[in-house]
Design a protein around this motif. Structure first.
Motif, PDB file in Angstrom:
ATOM      1  N   ILE A 127      29.398  35.569  51.088  1.00 36.57           N
ATOM      2  CA  ILE A 127      30.033  34.457  51.793  1.00 36.57           C
ATOM      3  C   ILE A 127      31.482  34.829  52.079  1.00 36.57           C
ATOM      4  O   ILE A 127      32.150  35.451  51.237  1.00 36.57           O
ATOM      5  CB  ILE A 127      29.928  33.160  50.961  1.00 36.57           C
ATOM      6  N   PRO A 128      32.011  34.513  53.272  1.00 38.27           N
ATOM      7  CA  PRO A 128      33.367  34.978  53.618  1.00 38.27           C
ATOM      8  C   PRO A 128      34.480  34.152  52.977  1.00 38.27           C
ATOM      9  O   PRO A 128      35.623  34.597  52.969  1.00 38.27           O
ATOM     10  CB  PRO A 128      33.395  34.845  55.149  1.00 38.27           C
ATOM     11  N   PRO A 175      42.275  24.754  53.526  1.00 38.23           N
ATOM     12  CA  PRO A 175      43.696  24.730  53.893  1.00 38.23           C
ATOM     13  C   PRO A 175      44.122  26.018  54.599  1.00 38.23           C
ATOM     14  O   PRO A 175      43.522  27.092  54.425  1.00 38.23           O
ATOM     15  CB  PRO A 175      44.400  24.575  52.533  1.00 38.23           C
ATOM     16  N   ILE A 176      45.165  25.897  55.387  1.00 37.25           N
ATOM     17  CA  ILE A 176      45.725  27.071  56.074  1.00 37.25           C
ATOM     18  C   ILE A 176      46.190  28.093  55.040  1.00 37.25           C
ATOM     19  O   ILE A 176      46.854  27.748  54.061  1.00 37.25           O
ATOM     20  CB  ILE A 176      46.885  26.648  56.993  1.00 37.25           C
ATOM     21  N   GLY A 177      45.843  29.342  55.282  1.00 36.99           N
ATOM     22  CA  GLY A 177      46.216  30.414  54.360  1.00 36.99           C
ATOM     23  C   GLY A 177      45.133  30.794  53.376  1.00 36.99           C
ATOM     24  O   GLY A 177      45.297  31.763  52.618  1.00 36.99           O
ATOM     25  N   THR A 178      44.014  30.047  53.350  1.00 39.95           N
ATOM     26  CA  THR A 178      42.903  30.397  52.446  1.00 39.95           C
ATOM     27  C   THR A 178      42.352  31.776  52.823  1.00 39.95           C
ATOM     28  O   THR A 178      42.103  32.039  53.998  1.00 39.95           O
ATOM     29  CB  THR A 178      41.791  29.349  52.534  1.00 39.95           C
ATOM     30  N   PRO A 179      42.172  32.680  51.841  1.00 44.58           N
ATOM     31  CA  PRO A 179      41.731  34.046  52.174  1.00 44.58           C
ATOM     32  C   PRO A 179      40.336  34.080  52.792  1.00 44.58           C
ATOM     33  O   PRO A 179      39.458  33.287  52.442  1.00 44.58           O
ATOM     34  CB  PRO A 179      41.750  34.762  50.821  1.00 44.58           C
ATOM     35  N   ILE A 180      40.162  35.031  53.713  1.00 40.49           N
ATOM     36  CA  ILE A 180      38.861  35.322  54.325  1.00 40.49           C
ATOM     37  C   ILE A 180      38.476  36.737  53.894  1.00 40.49           C
ATOM     38  O   ILE A 180      39.272  37.677  54.035  1.00 40.49           O
ATOM     39  CB  ILE A 180      38.924  35.233  55.857  1.00 40.49           C
ATOM     40  N   TYR A 181      37.256  36.899  53.377  1.00 38.70           N
ATOM     41  CA  TYR A 181      36.812  38.181  52.846  1.00 38.70           C
ATOM     42  C   TYR A 181      35.649  38.728  53.678  1.00 38.70           C
ATOM     43  O   TYR A 181      34.830  37.960  54.198  1.00 38.70           O
ATOM     44  CB  TYR A 181      36.359  38.039  51.389  1.00 38.70           C
ATOM     45  N   ASN A 201      44.790  32.081  60.959  1.00 42.17           N
ATOM     46  CA  ASN A 201      46.238  31.906  60.958  1.00 42.17           C
ATOM     47  C   ASN A 201      46.963  33.247  60.945  1.00 42.17           C
ATOM     48  O   ASN A 201      48.023  33.395  61.540  1.00 42.17           O
ATOM     49  CB  ASN A 201      46.658  31.071  59.741  1.00 42.17           C
ATOM     50  N   ARG A 202      46.348  34.210  60.259  1.00 39.36           N
ATOM     51  CA  ARG A 202      46.932  35.558  60.180  1.00 39.36           C
ATOM     52  C   ARG A 202      45.813  36.575  60.049  1.00 39.36           C
ATOM     53  O   ARG A 202      44.863  36.377  59.297  1.00 39.36           O
ATOM     54  CB  ARG A 202      47.874  35.675  58.979  1.00 39.36           C
ATOM     55  N   ILE A 203      45.918  37.669  60.816  1.00 41.96           N
ATOM     56  CA  ILE A 203      44.947  38.760  60.769  1.00 41.96           C
ATOM     57  C   ILE A 203      45.519  39.874  59.912  1.00 41.96           C
ATOM     58  O   ILE A 203      46.664  40.299  60.106  1.00 41.96           O
ATOM     59  CB  ILE A 203      44.627  39.269  62.191  1.00 41.96           C
ATOM     60  N   ARG A 204      44.720  40.373  58.968  1.00 38.41           N
ATOM     61  CA  ARG A 204      45.214  41.380  58.020  1.00 38.41           C
ATOM     62  C   ARG A 204      44.532  42.748  58.178  1.00 38.41           C
ATOM     63  O   ARG A 204      44.644  43.602  57.298  1.00 38.41           O
ATOM     64  CB  ARG A 204      45.003  40.889  56.584  1.00 38.41           C
ATOM     65  N   VAL A 205      43.813  42.967  59.277  1.00 40.50           N
ATOM     66  CA  VAL A 205      43.160  44.254  59.520  1.00 40.50           C
ATOM     67  C   VAL A 205      43.495  44.719  60.934  1.00 40.50           C
ATOM     68  O   VAL A 205      44.020  43.956  61.753  1.00 40.50           O
ATOM     69  CB  VAL A 205      41.631  44.160  59.332  1.00 40.50           C
ATOM     70  N   SER A 218      35.404  47.200  53.190  1.00 38.49           N
ATOM     71  CA  SER A 218      34.303  47.108  52.239  1.00 38.49           C
ATOM     72  C   SER A 218      34.055  45.649  51.890  1.00 38.49           C
ATOM     73  O   SER A 218      34.908  44.790  52.122  1.00 38.49           O
ATOM     74  CB  SER A 218      34.622  47.896  50.953  1.00 38.49           C
ATOM     75  N   ARG A 219      32.883  45.388  51.343  1.00 39.79           N
ATOM     76  CA  ARG A 219      32.562  44.018  50.953  1.00 39.79           C
ATOM     77  C   ARG A 219      33.571  43.524  49.920  1.00 39.79           C
ATOM     78  O   ARG A 219      33.816  44.165  48.909  1.00 39.79           O
ATOM     79  CB  ARG A 219      31.148  43.955  50.359  1.00 39.79           C
ATOM     80  N   GLY A 220      34.173  42.347  50.206  1.00 42.84           N
ATOM     81  CA  GLY A 220      35.171  41.769  49.314  1.00 42.84           C
ATOM     82  C   GLY A 220      36.604  42.034  49.729  1.00 42.84           C
ATOM     83  O   GLY A 220      37.526  41.459  49.123  1.00 42.84           O
ATOM     84  N   ASP A 221      36.829  42.881  50.760  1.00 49.78           N
ATOM     85  CA  ASP A 221      38.194  43.116  51.238  1.00 49.78           C
ATOM     86  C   ASP A 221      38.704  41.890  52.008  1.00 49.78           C
ATOM     87  O   ASP A 221      37.957  41.263  52.767  1.00 49.78           O
ATOM     88  CB  ASP A 221      38.248  44.347  52.149  1.00 49.78           C
ATOM     89  N   ARG A 222      39.984  41.560  51.832  1.00 46.10           N
ATOM     90  CA  ARG A 222      40.586  40.429  52.545  1.00 46.10           C
ATOM     91  C   ARG A 222      40.912  40.863  53.968  1.00 46.10           C
ATOM     92  O   ARG A 222      41.650  41.828  54.179  1.00 46.10           O
ATOM     93  CB  ARG A 222      41.833  39.956  51.823  1.00 46.10           C
ATOM     94  N   ILE A 223      40.389  40.130  54.960  1.00 45.52           N
ATOM     95  CA  ILE A 223      40.589  40.516  56.359  1.00 45.52           C
ATOM     96  C   ILE A 223      41.482  39.533  57.110  1.00 45.52           C
ATOM     97  O   ILE A 223      41.891  39.819  58.233  1.00 45.52           O
ATOM     98  CB  ILE A 223      39.234  40.633  57.081  1.00 45.52           C
ATOM     99  N   GLY A 224      41.767  38.364  56.534  1.00 39.98           N
ATOM    100  CA  GLY A 224      42.613  37.405  57.230  1.00 39.98           C
ATOM    101  C   GLY A 224      42.765  36.121  56.440  1.00 39.98           C
ATOM    102  O   GLY A 224      42.302  36.003  55.297  1.00 39.98           O
ATOM    103  N   ASP A 225      43.436  35.118  57.096  1.00 38.52           N
ATOM    104  CA  ASP A 225      43.666  33.814  56.481  1.00 38.52           C
ATOM    105  C   ASP A 225      43.126  32.729  57.408  1.00 38.52           C
ATOM    106  O   ASP A 225      43.219  32.828  58.642  1.00 38.52           O
ATOM    107  CB  ASP A 225      45.161  33.566  56.241  1.00 38.52           C
ATOM    108  N   ILE A 226      42.590  31.659  56.825  1.00 38.55           N
ATOM    109  CA  ILE A 226      42.094  30.523  57.603  1.00 38.55           C
ATOM    110  C   ILE A 226      43.274  29.845  58.300  1.00 38.55           C
ATOM    111  O   ILE A 226      44.353  29.681  57.727  1.00 38.55           O
ATOM    112  CB  ILE A 226      41.353  29.540  56.689  1.00 38.55           C
TER     113      ILE A 226
END
Length: 439
Positions: free
Chosen positions: A315-316, A343-349, A385-389, A396-404
């Motif tokens: 689940i992301p 909430p804004i800033g919640t991690p996306i995996y 809100n923010r892209i981290r890749v 890999s599975r579990g890497d943080r790729i962005g924020d909600i």
């Protein structure tokens, strides 16, 4: 004619509203106001209209107030029901997460036990081979001892017959030597032969006794190996079936996935190589076949693990969230994904291994990331809100790729999550539910 009609109306009004005078007295004078019938009629009509309007307006206000109260009560009830459903979903999600974690721990423990059992199996197989070799050596020694004992008996019989015969016979046997020397020679030969016979008999008895012990030990070892095989086969069944169901529930062919994973890991060697025991040109024995079948199951589990890492079964969003919209028709249009409100800033995996193919602004999707996985699967993550890749980055599975976030056409902070297979959108919950019993 007209004046007569007016007079008649005036007389009729006077009967209902007779003319009145309103006197106004002051200190110096007295005045009066004459209230004609028509004036009284207008005043009465105006008062009646005002009273009717007041009654109707009051009734409308009361009805609106009652209706608004009912609506508020219904809204509060709906809100309570919705919150209860959200709490139930949250508890169900936490329970599923705990079950997935427990399943993963059981899976890891099973793999460790399987590795230990495999080591014990190899050790037991080596011991069995050594014992079989020892039994063959003992049997060969026993046969040689039996042959030597028979030869010694024949020689003793010949010498005994020579002693019991006459000197001519003894002389013939000894080649013309003196009789006394011949007798001594024969006595020494008989003693030596008897000692050798007793030694051979003792060796034969020792070999027979130890052969029985070794056969018993071999039988016990075979029973132990059979128990280990059964445990390993049961562990294979328990470990493989959930993974197989997970892929089939997602509409994927497990055989095709395993073939693709095997092509990516085609090297040989290591602890999962099949057993290769010499069988003197024949086929492998049943125990070797069972061991190779178990090793094949271990290899299948390992390939399943590799394939599961490369398909989006996770689940992301792992922090607190709630589902706000599912896959399907919404407001007359097709909604191609699932929305996770948080909430804004919640991690996306990242739910699986893959390569980032897009990371930027995409019209109504706002800030969006696309990840290409194995087996023709693509995942999309919109309204960030923010892209981290970055494009081309391997995750890999579990890497943080962005924020909600709330970018693009969005009514509130949430993640719009899509899964596409061969370019066709599919319901992400199929993969998420399929992976709940494994991850």
């Amino acid at each position: 004619m007209r004046s007569r009609l007016i007079q008649k109306m005036h007389r009729a009004l006077e009967k209902r509203f007779p003319e009145k005078r309103l006197f106004l007295r002051s200190d110096t004078e007295t005045r009066f106001i004459r209230l004609r019938s028509e004036t009284q009629l207008l005043a009465w009509a105006g008062g009646a209209i005002t009273l009717a309007w007041t009654i109707i307006a009051t009734a409308i206000l009361l009805m609106d107030t009652i209706g608004a109260g009912n609506f508020r009560a219904q809204a509060l009830r709906d809100q309570m029901i919705y919150e209860e459903r959200l709490n139930a979903l949250s508890l169900e999600r936490d329970r599923r997460a705990d079950e997935a974690l427990a399943a993963q721990e059981r899976f890891s423990l099973a793999l460790e036990q399987i590795s230990l059992m495999q080591s014990e199996l190899l050790t037991s197989e080596d011991r069995r081979r050594e014992m079989e070799t020892g039994i063959e050596v003992v049997q060969a020694t026993l046969r040689r001892a039996m042959q030597e004992r028979e030869a010694a008996r024949d020689e003793a019989a010949t010498l005994t017959a020579a002693l019991e015969g006459d000197g001519t016979s003894i002389a013939a046997i000894t080649g013309g030597s003196e009789t006394g020397g011949t007798v001594d020679l024969l006595a020494d030969a008989l003693a030596t032969t008897a000692a050798e016979r007793d030694l051979i008999a003792a060796d034969a008895q020792f070999a027979i006794e130890h052969a029985a012990e070794m056969e018993l030990a071999l039988r016990l070892l075979e029973e132990k190996n059979d128990a280990i095989f059964r445990q390993l086969e049961e562990a294979m069944t328990v470990s493989v079936e959930p993974l197989d169901r997970m892929f089939r529930a997602a509409g994927l062919n497990p055989d095709d996935l395993l073939a693709a994973a095997r092509r990516g890991y085609s090297g040989t060697g290591g602890p999962l190589m099949p057993f290769q025991f010499s069988t003197r040109g024949g086929d492998n024995d049943p125990e070797t076949e069972r061991a190779n079948a178990i090793l094949g199951g271990l290899d299948r589990i390992n390939l399943y693990r590799i394939a599961a890492e490369r398909a989006p079964f996770d689940i992301p969003v792992r922090d607190n969230y709630r589902f706000t919209s599912g896959f399907g028709q919404r407001w007359g249009r097709m909604h191609n994904g699932t929305d996770f409100a948080a909430p804004i800033g919640t991690p996306i995996y990242a739910p699986a291994d893959g390569v980032v193919t897009f990371a930027g602004w995409s019209s109504g999707y706002g800030r969006m990331v696309k990840i290409q996985h194995e087996f023709g699967i693509e995942t999309r993550y919109a309204h960030q809100n923010r892209i981290r890749v970055q494009v081309g980055q391997r995750v890999s599975r579990g890497d943080r790729i962005g924020d909600i976030g709330n970018s693009g056409r969005s009514t509130g902070p949430h993640l719009h999550y899509e899964i596409r297979v061969g370019g066709r959108p599919v319901n992400p919950m199929i993969y998420i539910r399929a992976g709940q019993d494994v991850f």
